[in-house]
Write a protein that holds these residues in place. Sequence first.
Motif, PDB file in Angstrom:
ATOM      1  N   GLY A  23       0.811  -1.211   0.000  1.00 16.28           N
ATOM      2  CA  GLY A  23       0.000   0.000   0.000  1.00 16.28           C
ATOM      3  C   GLY A  23       0.841   1.256   0.000  1.00 16.28           C
ATOM      4  N   LEU A  24       1.864   1.287   0.865  1.00 18.20           N
ATOM      5  CA  LEU A  24       2.780   2.424   0.894  1.00 18.20           C
ATOM      6  C   LEU A  24       3.534   2.528  -0.427  1.00 18.20           C
ATOM      7  CD1 LEU A  24       4.347   4.735   2.183  1.00 18.20           C
ATOM      8  CD2 LEU A  24       5.773   3.034   3.360  1.00 18.20           C
ATOM      9  N   ARG A  27       1.135   4.085  -2.819  1.00 15.72           N
ATOM     10  CA  ARG A  27       0.915   5.494  -2.473  1.00 15.72           C
ATOM     11  C   ARG A  27       2.120   6.342  -2.859  1.00 15.72           C
ATOM     12  NH1 ARG A  27      -0.587   8.157   3.504  1.00 15.72           N
ATOM     13  NH2 ARG A  27       0.282  10.201   2.995  1.00 15.72           N
ATOM     14  N   LEU A 160      -4.143   4.531   3.853  1.00  9.72           N
ATOM     15  CA  LEU A 160      -4.220   4.141   2.451  1.00  9.72           C
ATOM     16  C   LEU A 160      -5.622   4.420   1.930  1.00  9.72           C
ATOM     17  CD1 LEU A 160      -2.543   0.622   2.777  1.00  9.72           C
ATOM     18  CD2 LEU A 160      -1.396   2.776   2.210  1.00  9.72           C
ATOM     19  N   ASP A 161      -5.724   4.924   0.719  1.00  8.43           N
ATOM     20  CA  ASP A 161      -7.053   5.038   0.131  1.00  8.43           C
ATOM     21  C   ASP A 161      -7.320   3.804  -0.725  1.00  8.43           C
ATOM     22  OD1 ASP A 161      -5.960   5.424  -2.418  1.00  8.43           O
ATOM     23  OD2 ASP A 161      -6.384   7.568  -2.466  1.00  8.43           O
ATOM     24  N   ASP A 164      -4.781   2.625  -3.288  1.00 12.46           N
ATOM     25  CA  ASP A 164      -3.612   1.942  -2.736  1.00 12.46           C
ATOM     26  C   ASP A 164      -3.955   0.499  -2.377  1.00 12.46           C
ATOM     27  OD1 ASP A 164      -2.349   4.474  -2.867  1.00 12.46           O
ATOM     28  OD2 ASP A 164      -3.123   4.973  -0.873  1.00 12.46           O
ATOM     29  N   MET A 165      -5.134   0.305  -1.803  1.00 13.62           N
ATOM     30  CA  MET A 165      -5.540  -1.049  -1.433  1.00 13.62           C
ATOM     31  C   MET A 165      -5.753  -1.924  -2.663  1.00 13.62           C
ATOM     32  SD  MET A 165      -5.338  -1.611   1.699  1.00 13.62           S
ATOM     33  CE  MET A 165      -5.957  -3.282   1.432  1.00 13.62           C
ATOM     34  N   LYS A 168      -2.345  -2.934  -3.875  1.00 14.89           N
ATOM     35  CA  LYS A 168      -1.721  -3.944  -3.021  1.00 14.89           C
ATOM     36  C   LYS A 168      -2.335  -5.314  -3.274  1.00 14.89           C
ATOM     37  CE  LYS A 168      -0.461  -5.093   1.720  1.00 14.89           C
ATOM     38  NZ  LYS A 168      -0.103  -4.575   3.052  1.00 14.89           N
ATOM     39  N   ALA A 195      -5.458  -4.456   6.853  1.00 18.12           N
ATOM     40  CA  ALA A 195      -5.459  -3.019   6.557  1.00 18.12           C
ATOM     41  C   ALA A 195      -6.621  -2.306   7.243  1.00 18.12           C
ATOM     42  CB  ALA A 195      -5.514  -2.795   5.050  1.00 18.12           C
ATOM     43  N   ALA A 207      -5.036   1.193   6.504  1.00 22.89           N
ATOM     44  CA  ALA A 207      -3.672   1.680   6.758  1.00 22.89           C
ATOM     45  C   ALA A 207      -2.714   0.501   6.781  1.00 22.89           C
ATOM     46  CB  ALA A 207      -3.603   2.440   8.084  1.00 22.89           C
ATOM     47  N   GLU A 208      -1.440   0.808   6.637  1.00 22.73           N
ATOM     48  CA  GLU A 208      -0.362  -0.137   6.933  1.00 22.73           C
ATOM     49  C   GLU A 208       0.393   0.396   8.137  1.00 22.73           C
ATOM     50  OE1 GLU A 208       0.795  -2.143   2.641  1.00 22.73           O
ATOM     51  OE2 GLU A 208       1.740  -0.245   3.200  1.00 22.73           O
TER      52      GLU A 208
END
Length: 219
Positions: A23-24, A27, A160-161, A164-165, A168, A195, A207-208
């Motif tokens: 995810g990061l 992003r 993460l939006d 991003d998910m 991933k 997440a 989020a991560e």
Amino acid sequence: MKLPGSALFVGAHCDDIELLAGGLFARACRTGVRVGVLVFSDHRGVISPEAATQARAEMQANLRWLAARTGAEITDHTDVLLPACAGAFEAERGRIYAALEALRDRYELVVTHPIHDTNQDHQQVAREAARVFKAHATLLAGEFPNNDLGDGRLDVYVPLDERDMEAKVHMITSYTSQRFGGRPYLDEGVVRALATLRGSQVRERAAEAFFVLARLIVR
């Protein structure tokens, strides 16, 4: 805090970057961060040579897909590929160190494995990354619950939006070479559940979370 201008994602094996920080990674690519990746094994020795070749091709396909999706230029620094989980990482720690040291001054953020990960290859990469980057970059370690026995503390959360998910999930589920032995961490439901849990801890939808492996440097 904002993401820095450059980030290096380091994994022991081809699928590790996506699992630890997909995810990061996504992003960073979509927000204009200069991104590099580096891995040290295509799982050879654990899977057949043909499957190992497939795993490397799957990683490269993910990089092309994410670059096309985000418009980012992703630099793949991967060179040497070691046998997995057979002592090669310990025996070749000098080569791992050298590969990382060559990138020491090029990235502000480095993301890799936690040092308490139960996988021996993951541990060695984490140790060498800490040696190399401790005074030069913020060094974070992504979580991988499959190999986590409860050590360490998650201190850094990255919201993460859905873009991003989706990225991933797409990248993780693309590793058909790794679908053996009932590996639940490749399942979309498991990826999204973790997440969602991490997001709920910081009032976000997803989020991560990361351990601070060496130092968090704010310049």
